[in-house]
Design a protein around this motif. Structure first.
Motif, PDB file in Angstrom:
ATOM      1  N   GLY A  23      52.918  62.572  42.316  1.00  0.00           N
ATOM      2  CA  GLY A  23      53.619  62.714  43.598  1.00  0.00           C
ATOM      3  C   GLY A  23      54.832  61.813  43.682  1.00  0.00           C
ATOM      4  O   GLY A  23      55.907  62.228  44.128  1.00  0.00           O
ATOM      5  N   CYS A  24      54.679  60.566  43.233  1.00  0.00           N
ATOM      6  CA  CYS A  24      55.816  59.631  43.246  1.00  0.00           C
ATOM      7  C   CYS A  24      56.928  60.099  42.318  1.00  0.00           C
ATOM      8  O   CYS A  24      58.114  60.049  42.675  1.00  0.00           O
ATOM      9  N   LEU A  25      56.563  60.560  41.130  1.00  0.00           N
ATOM     10  CA  LEU A  25      57.579  61.058  40.207  1.00  0.00           C
ATOM     11  C   LEU A  25      58.308  62.268  40.774  1.00  0.00           C
ATOM     12  O   LEU A  25      59.522  62.397  40.626  1.00  0.00           O
ATOM     13  N   THR A  26      57.581  63.137  41.443  1.00  0.00           N
ATOM     14  CA  THR A  26      58.211  64.309  42.063  1.00  0.00           C
ATOM     15  C   THR A  26      59.200  63.887  43.132  1.00  0.00           C
ATOM     16  O   THR A  26      60.325  64.401  43.197  1.00  0.00           O
ATOM     17  N   ILE A  27      58.842  62.930  43.962  1.00  0.00           N
ATOM     18  CA  ILE A  27      59.735  62.442  45.010  1.00  0.00           C
ATOM     19  C   ILE A  27      60.975  61.790  44.396  1.00  0.00           C
ATOM     20  O   ILE A  27      62.100  62.003  44.867  1.00  0.00           O
ATOM     21  N   ILE A  28      60.787  61.025  43.323  1.00  0.00           N
ATOM     22  CA  ILE A  28      61.919  60.380  42.657  1.00  0.00           C
ATOM     23  C   ILE A  28      62.863  61.421  42.066  1.00  0.00           C
ATOM     24  O   ILE A  28      64.084  61.323  42.210  1.00  0.00           O
ATOM     25  N   VAL A  29      62.328  62.427  41.416  1.00  0.00           N
ATOM     26  CA  VAL A  29      63.166  63.485  40.837  1.00  0.00           C
ATOM     27  C   VAL A  29      63.923  64.225  41.930  1.00  0.00           C
ATOM     28  O   VAL A  29      65.130  64.479  41.809  1.00  0.00           O
ATOM     29  N   ILE A  30      63.261  64.559  43.027  1.00  0.00           N
ATOM     30  CA  ILE A  30      63.924  65.246  44.143  1.00  0.00           C
ATOM     31  C   ILE A  30      65.035  64.372  44.718  1.00  0.00           C
ATOM     32  O   ILE A  30      66.121  64.866  45.030  1.00  0.00           O
TER      33      ILE A  30
END
Length: 145
Positions: A23-30
């Motif tokens: 979830g954190c990686l997804t938020i960072i990529v977005i």
């Protein structure tokens, strides 16, 4: 008799750390995709503006600058400053890094827009190598004063 127990899947054993990290990686990529699109949009607004095009054209037409930087003259990095316009009025105060095969410089533009026409109070180039200022509004003869 041997009792067989069902082995848990990898995800069911590791979900407590996979879900938060994913979830954190997804938020960072977005976030970085959003940031990149904002930077690209602002850069596109600058490069499509009248002052940007006018300054680059005058720079590429000036014989002295072409002699000092060589051809082709193109932009070299990120512009900075402010460009504001709404309807038929606006203002510009930006600098554009440029380069040629023989050197680098920076174009400075200050002006206003009224009735859909840009008027420049300052339009000049400062050559990096010599720190010389070349005025694009008045021509080379006024640069020697």
């Amino acid at each position: 008799m041997e009792i067989q127990t069902a082995k848990k899947s990898w995800f069911s054993r590791n979900w407590p750390w996979v879900v938060p990290v994913g979830g954190c990686l997804t938020i960072i990529v977005i976030f970085f995709v959003f940031l990149g699109s904002v930077i690209f949009g602002v850069s596109k607004a600058f490069t499509n503006s009248g002052p940007y095009k006018d300054a680059l054209a005058k720079t590429q037409e000036d014989d002295y600058i072409v002699e000092m930087l060589g051809e082709p003259i193109e932009t070299n990095g990120i512009m900075n400053g402010s460009l504001k316009f709404e309807n038929d009025e606006g203002s510009v105060d930006i600098s554009i890094p440029i380069k040629g095969p023989e050197g680098e410089a920076r174009v400075y533009i200050v002006g206003t827009k009224k009735d859909d026409t840009w008027t420049y109070s300052e339009l000049y180039v400062i050559l990096d190598e010599t720190n010389e200022q070349v005025d694009l509004l008045w021509g080379k003869e006024n640069n020697e004063n």
